[in-house]
Design a protein around this motif. Structure first.
Motif, short mmCIF file in Angstrom:
data_model
loop_
_atom_site.label_atom_id
_atom_site.label_comp_id
_atom_site.label_asym_id
_atom_site.label_seq_id
_atom_site.Cartn_x
_atom_site.Cartn_y
_atom_site.Cartn_z
N THR A 142 6.29 -14.98 1.57
CA THR A 142 7.11 -15.89 0.78
C THR A 142 6.43 -17.26 0.72
OG1 THR A 142 8.40 -16.54 2.72
CG2 THR A 142 9.25 -14.72 1.37
N GLN A 143 6.73 -17.99 -0.34
CA GLN A 143 6.04 -19.26 -0.58
C GLN A 143 6.25 -20.25 0.56
OE1 GLN A 143 5.80 -20.80 -4.68
NE2 GLN A 143 6.92 -22.58 -3.96
N ASP A 144 7.45 -20.28 1.11
CA ASP A 144 7.74 -21.25 2.16
C ASP A 144 7.11 -20.87 3.50
OD1 ASP A 144 9.40 -19.07 2.49
OD2 ASP A 144 11.13 -20.26 3.18
N ARG A 145 6.58 -19.66 3.60
CA ARG A 145 5.98 -19.22 4.86
C ARG A 145 4.48 -18.98 4.74
NH1 ARG A 145 10.25 -15.32 8.13
NH2 ARG A 145 11.97 -16.81 8.14
N PHE A 146 3.90 -19.40 3.61
CA PHE A 146 2.46 -19.14 3.45
C PHE A 146 1.65 -19.95 4.45
CE2 PHE A 146 -1.71 -20.37 1.92
CZ PHE A 146 -2.28 -19.13 1.73
N SER A 147 0.66 -19.28 5.02
CA SER A 147 -0.36 -19.93 5.85
C SER A 147 -1.60 -19.06 5.76
CB SER A 147 0.10 -20.06 7.31
OG SER A 147 0.18 -18.78 7.91
N LEU A 148 -2.72 -19.60 6.18
CA LEU A 148 -3.97 -18.83 6.13
C LEU A 148 -3.90 -17.60 7.02
CD1 LEU A 148 -6.71 -21.63 6.07
CD2 LEU A 148 -5.61 -20.45 4.16
N GLU A 149 -3.03 -17.63 8.03
CA GLU A 149 -2.89 -16.47 8.92
C GLU A 149 -2.38 -15.24 8.17
OE1 GLU A 149 -1.92 -19.60 9.82
OE2 GLU A 149 -3.65 -19.80 11.16
N ALA A 150 -1.63 -15.46 7.08
CA ALA A 150 -1.09 -14.33 6.31
C ALA A 150 -2.20 -13.48 5.70
CB ALA A 150 -0.17 -14.86 5.21
N LEU A 151 -3.38 -14.08 5.52
CA LEU A 151 -4.50 -13.34 4.93
C LEU A 151 -5.02 -12.24 5.86
CD1 LEU A 151 -6.34 -16.43 3.46
CD2 LEU A 151 -5.18 -14.65 2.16
N GLY A 152 -4.65 -12.32 7.12
CA GLY A 152 -5.07 -11.30 8.07
C GLY A 152 -4.49 -9.93 7.77
N LYS A 153 -3.42 -9.90 6.97
CA LYS A 153 -2.80 -8.61 6.62
C LYS A 153 -3.53 -7.86 5.51
CE LYS A 153 1.27 -10.45 5.74
NZ LYS A 153 2.72 -10.55 5.41
N VAL A 154 -4.33 -8.59 4.73
CA VAL A 154 -4.94 -7.99 3.54
C VAL A 154 -5.81 -6.77 3.85
CG1 VAL A 154 -6.51 -8.41 1.61
CG2 VAL A 154 -4.81 -10.14 2.23
N PRO A 155 -6.68 -6.80 4.88
CA PRO A 155 -7.53 -5.63 5.14
C PRO A 155 -6.74 -4.37 5.53
CG PRO A 155 -8.39 -7.58 6.24
CD PRO A 155 -7.03 -7.94 5.76
N LEU A 156 -5.48 -4.53 5.91
CA LEU A 156 -4.67 -3.38 6.33
C LEU A 156 -4.09 -2.62 5.14
CD1 LEU A 156 -2.73 -5.14 9.24
CD2 LEU A 156 -4.91 -3.89 9.37
N TYR A 157 -4.25 -3.14 3.93
CA TYR A 157 -3.69 -2.54 2.73
C TYR A 157 -4.82 -2.04 1.83
CZ TYR A 157 0.83 -4.50 4.05
OH TYR A 157 2.00 -4.79 4.71
N SER A 158 -4.52 -0.99 1.06
CA SER A 158 -5.58 -0.31 0.30
C SER A 158 -6.00 -1.03 -0.97
CB SER A 158 -5.13 1.11 -0.06
OG SER A 158 -4.00 1.08 -0.93
N GLY A 159 -5.14 -1.91 -1.52
CA GLY A 159 -5.45 -2.57 -2.78
C GLY A 159 -4.95 -1.77 -3.97
N LEU A 160 -5.01 -2.38 -5.15
CA LEU A 160 -4.47 -1.78 -6.36
C LEU A 160 -5.52 -1.01 -7.14
CD1 LEU A 160 -2.41 -4.88 -7.46
CD2 LEU A 160 -1.41 -2.65 -7.01
N ARG A 161 -5.06 0.00 -7.91
CA ARG A 161 -5.94 0.72 -8.82
C ARG A 161 -5.10 1.45 -9.86
NH1 ARG A 161 -9.85 3.32 -6.70
NH2 ARG A 161 -9.79 2.17 -4.74
N MET A 162 -5.69 1.71 -11.02
CA MET A 162 -5.03 2.50 -12.05
C MET A 162 -4.95 3.95 -11.57
SD MET A 162 -4.16 0.56 -14.62
CE MET A 162 -4.60 -0.92 -15.55
N SER A 163 -3.83 4.61 -11.84
CA SER A 163 -3.65 5.97 -11.32
C SER A 163 -3.60 7.04 -12.40
CB SER A 163 -2.35 6.02 -10.51
OG SER A 163 -1.26 5.58 -11.28
N HIS A 164 -3.66 6.62 -13.68
CA HIS A 164 -3.60 7.59 -14.77
C HIS A 164 -4.57 7.19 -15.87
CE1 HIS A 164 0.18 9.29 -13.16
NE2 HIS A 164 0.50 8.04 -12.90
N ASP A 165 -4.92 8.14 -16.72
CA ASP A 165 -5.73 7.83 -17.89
C ASP A 165 -4.93 6.95 -18.84
OD1 ASP A 165 -7.82 9.35 -16.92
OD2 ASP A 165 -7.17 11.17 -17.97
N GLN A 166 -5.65 6.11 -19.58
CA GLN A 166 -5.00 5.20 -20.50
C GLN A 166 -4.73 5.85 -21.86
OE1 GLN A 166 -4.15 3.18 -17.94
NE2 GLN A 166 -4.07 1.65 -19.56
N ILE A 167 -3.64 5.46 -22.47
CA ILE A 167 -3.28 5.93 -23.81
C ILE A 167 -4.08 5.11 -24.83
CG2 ILE A 167 -1.39 6.01 -25.50
CD1 ILE A 167 0.49 6.54 -23.16
#
Length: 350
Positions: A316-341
């Motif tokens: 959340t915006q009111d709780r942002f700190s640089l320490e929050a970035l430590g969570k990023v490596p634990l998540y897989s990240g975004l990607r498209m999952s289907h062919d595009q129309i």
């Protein structure tokens, strides 16, 4: 298809997302030899004029949407602004009808502009929110939105119908309007394998005052960092300014080509959890940290959904700190999952 047909493309001026996700549609229309007439107001129109300086444009009445500085006042402020929004929608409806009568418009693509439609030409409404989250009034707001959608010939949802999808319950209610088509996620960007230049890209957007509040928080947090940081302010309505804020390189805005390169060359993106941003980062297969706009139910829902799926963490915006970035490596990240129309297949109705 008649190459001389002119399609009006009119995104809502609510942040930059509605305008930017219209860019691939405009490109596809031009590739199919359609003429395009741009219409919007404020920064959305400024962005499209920057991207397509050769295209004619019209200015529409501004909805002039603004957010409260306080999260708990978000819904109240939206309700207070609704008469102004409805007035603007009525005014834009009159303008559009006049353009159609004058022979300037042969088809319409409206991205969330309520009054940009005409019974005389094929009119499309683009939205990823068939269900409009508004807390205790979600049922009412969703019903009203569907009532508006049914006035259009078609509703294009920029997401995949099948799971996994990006919009979740927003774009996939139990009973979507009968004129709904799922057209696949839209992005103006293409993934490219480029050397990493920045550790963090701070990508700002959205209505004021929340955009500026987040700008202040992020620039202050990163000013003394030893990391490579680029901040794009999302302010295309002036000259392109570049300067340094401590250790942070700051640019007021970037064209699509510049921003595509910046994202491709950044390790982690820090941004709002707006739906268009999510589609862009999925197209570029990026890791991110989301900071949803305080009080905006849609962004809060999307941030929680993607976090629960193990894709992107949020804070959340009111709780942002640089320490929050430590969570990023634990998540897989975004990607498209289907062919595009193919967007060209959708244009046959025009």
């Amino acid at each position: 298809m008649k190459p001389n047909k002119t399609i009006l493309v009119a995104p809502l001026n609510w942040g930059l997302g509605h305008a930017t996700r219209c860019i691939p549609i405009i490109r596809a229309l031009l590739a199919q030899q359609y003429k395009v007439l741009l219409a919007s107001d404020g920064v959305a129109l400024a962005l499209l004029r920057e991207e397509f300086p050769q295209l004619p444009y019209k200015e529409l009445p501004g909805y002039n949407i603004s957010y409260s500085k306080k999260k708990h006042l978000f819904k109240a402020q939206m309700l207070l602004q609704s008469p102004r929004m409805l007035k603007a929608a009525k005014e834009e409806r009159k303008l559009v009808e006049q353009w159609v009568d004058d022979g300037l418009v042969d088809g319409i693509i409206s991205d969330n502009r309520l009054g940009v439609r005409s019974a005389a030409v094929y009119s499309v409404f683009i939205t990823h929110q068939l269900e409009v989250l508004s807390g205790s009034t979600t049922g009412i707001s969703s019903k009203l939105h569907k009532y508006i959608i049914k006035k259009f010939d078609a509703c294009w949802v920029p997401d995949h119908k099948a799971k996994p999808n990006l919009s979740g319950r927003l774009g996939h209610p139990a009973k979507p309007p009968k004129n709904t088509s799922y057209i696949g996620a839209l992005s103006r960007f293409t993934k490219r394998d480029l050397p990493i230049k920045y550790d963090y890209l701070l990508l700002l957007s959205g209505p004021e005052p929340q955009r500026s509040l987040l700008e202040d928080i992020l620039l202050e947090a990163f000013k003394d960092t030893d990391k490579r940081v680029l901040c794009v302010l999302g302010k295309p309505d002036g000259s392109q300014e570049r300067y340094a804020h401590g250790a942070v390189k700051v640019v007021s805005y970037m064209t699509s080509e510049e921003l595509e390169t910046a994202i491709n060359t950044s390790e982690v993106i820090i941004s709002r959890s707006g739906y268009t941003t999510i589609m862009d980062l999925a197209a570029l297969e990026k890791k991110a940290l989301f900071i949803p706009t305080p009080g905006q139910y849609e962004q809060e829902y999307l941030a929680k959904k993607l976090s629960a799926q193990g894709l992107v963490p949020y804070v959340t915006q009111d709780r942002f700190s640089l320490e929050a970035l430590g969570k990023v490596p634990l998540y897989s990240g975004l990607r498209m999952s289907h062919d595009q129309i193919k967007l060209s297949d959708l244009f046959a109705h025009f």
